[in-house]
Scaffold this motif. Structure first.
Motif: not given
Length: 512
Positions: A229-250
């Motif tokens: 859907x068109x909402x996928x285009x909003x990812x460019x503006x709304x994506x937060x900091x990569x969720x993986x970076x919120x935890x220690x690098x595995x």
């Protein structure tokens, strides 16, 4: 054991402890029995007590699965034994799951139960990818469906909806795109695929209905959530900091691991490695199949009452032995009066899935330790040993026989070399992408070398230069030295968990 049993059907959410409900966490810590799905990772299972029995009953597309009727009966049986049972299901128990069937079985058996909500991946995955499912302009509603049984869906209706969230649809991705375009959905409609949402190994692909198949052609997509859907285009503006970076690098984030276990047994090990951030490429070097003849095993099963001990040294031995018992119309009660010795945690876990507890597990998880630590004198005892038909080690039988035991060996299964190597594994080796190759048995070493030689020619060892050779234990390491002249990582505890830990220690030591 509790006075009265109860089954808790708990939603695990997307798989991270951070997104598990407080109630779910409390129940996991109190569980006496855990019955879990394939997508429930080691992080959540780490909450359970060491005494908790675990049953993996996960269903994965295209792979052998535990029949739902067996899962239902397992829940009932464990509850009737007075246990506090947690049935841990990925996502939410009531979203595209078999929870209603399990509840019906529990109610029919008068078993107490409770359903605990979980955060569905249909909601969590888009959010963690920065995709809002609703928007005042682009999407005033969204629809959730599965990629199964496409012919039963109204594609004309679906093509007219603003936002679609599709679970379990990676195997039918091309068909889904084709059907939507055929029914009028614009070929340039955005689509996002979110794999392993919330996990350290989370991946996101973004494209259109027209090109997503080409963008993901060489990728392993499952388990994945699709958003169209068109909402996928909003990812460019709304994506937060990569969720993986919120935890220690595995610890294995930069590693590509070649797994050589048999195709039907690699998923658990692959999940362990993936949970630590590794990219997994499977190169099965072992093929498990029935023995040449069932006659010796059938004869032993007919005489089970005459044996003092049953010795099981592998999960394969357990599976094939009990499969043969069931084929003959018998069950675990046939072993009344027979003690059971098993080698290894995995073997013990598979035995418990049959409703039986081992009477003896040697401390070092190897067959040789079984003789040294056996709990009673074996002189004069009759021991039944269902085992691999060819290629197994003879040390155990010779040692027990030397001590006066009467050992009856019967072939329960056979293990052989696959006919060819996986193309993805060859490509990864030739492109020097592989950093670790793992071996969980001597046979996987011998067969892997045979496959590599017949595929890559005389210079096959060249492709393993600089690659960590990781072994599950001393016997496997001996085979590695024979073929490679080295072992870079060897498990201290001879289990898949121990092998994973050994690889982590190698990574730390090599400062990769």
């Amino acid at each position: 054991m509790s006075v009265s049993g109860k089954v808790y059907l708990v939603g695990a959410g997307p798989g991270r402890l951070a997104y598990l409900t407080v109630r779910g966490q409390q129940l996991l810590q109190q569980a006496e029995v855990l019955i879990h799905d394939a997508l429930v990772g080691v992080e959540l299972r780490s909450l359970i007590a060491s005494t908790c029995q675990q049953f993996d009953v996960g269903k994965r597309g295209g792979k052998p699965s535990t029949p739902q009727a067996e899962i239902n009966q397992l829940l009932v049986t464990q509850c009737q034994q007075g246990k506090q049972v947690v049935r841990l299901k990925s996502g939410d128990p009531f979203v595209f799951g078999r929870t209603p069937q399990e509840i019906q079985a529990l109610k029919a058996a008068n078993c107490a139960f409770e359903v605990v909500p979980g955060l569905s991946s249909a909601l969590a995955a888009p959010l963690l990818a920065g995709i809002p499912l609703t928007d005042p302009v682009l999407s005033r509603s969204f629809t959730v469906l599965t990629g199964h049984d496409l012919d039963l869906l109204n594609w004309q209706l679906l093509a007219g909806l603003e936002t679609l969230v599709i679970l379990m649809g990676t195997r039918t991705l091309a068909d889904i795109s084709r059907r939507l375009i055929k029914q009028g959905k614009h070929p340039e409609t955005p689509i996002a695929l979110i794999r392993w949402a919330s996990q350290p190994q989370q991946q996101i692909w973004q494209g259109t209905l027209l090109n997503i198949g080409q963008l993901t052609k060489a990728e392993k997509l499952s388990p994945c959530v699709m958003v169209i859907g068109e909402v996928v285009r909003l990812r460019e503006f709304l994506q937060m900091e990569d969720v993986r970076s919120a935890v220690a690098q595995p610890p294995l984030a930069a590693q590509t691991v070649l797994v050589t276990r048999s195709s039907g047994q690699s998923s658990q090990f692959s999940d362990l490695l993936a949970a630590q951030g590794a990219k997994i490429i499977e190169m099965p070097a072992l093929e498990i199949r029935p023995p040449t003849s069932w006659a010796p095993l059938d004869q032993a099963i007919a005489e089970l009452a005459s044996f003092n001990w049953l010795i099981l040294t592998s999960a394969n031995a357990v599976s094939y032995f009990f499969e043969r018992i069931h084929d003959q119309g018998k069950d675990a009660r046939s072993l009344a009066g027979v003690k059971i010795a098993v080698v290894g945690k995995k073997t013990a876990a598979v035995l418990r899935q049959q409703g039986l507890q081992p009477d003896f597990i040697p401390p070092d998880y190897v067959a040789d330790a079984l003789v040294a630590a056996f709990p009673e004198a074996v002189s004069g005892l009759k021991l039944l040993f269902p085992r691999v038909e060819s290629g197994g080690r003879e040390v155990l039988v010779k040692a027990l026989t030397a001590q006066g035991a009467e050992v009856t060996e019967v072939p329960a299964y056979e293990s052989g070399c696959p006919q060819q190597i996986e193309p993805a594994a060859i490509a990864a080796l030739q492109q020097h992408q592989v950093t670790v190759i793992t071996f969980a048995s001597s046979k996987t070493v011998h067969h892997a070398c045979q496959l590599l030689a017949q595929t890559l020619g005389d210079r096959w060892r060249h492709w393993l230069e600089g690659v960590c050779i990781a072994s599950i234990g001393p016997q496997t390491s001996q085979a590695c030295y024979e073929h490679f002249g080295r072992v870079d990582a060897e498990a201290q505890e001879y289990t898949l968990e121990g092998l994973t830990q050994a690889i982590e220690q190698w990574v730390q030591g090599s400062d990769r």
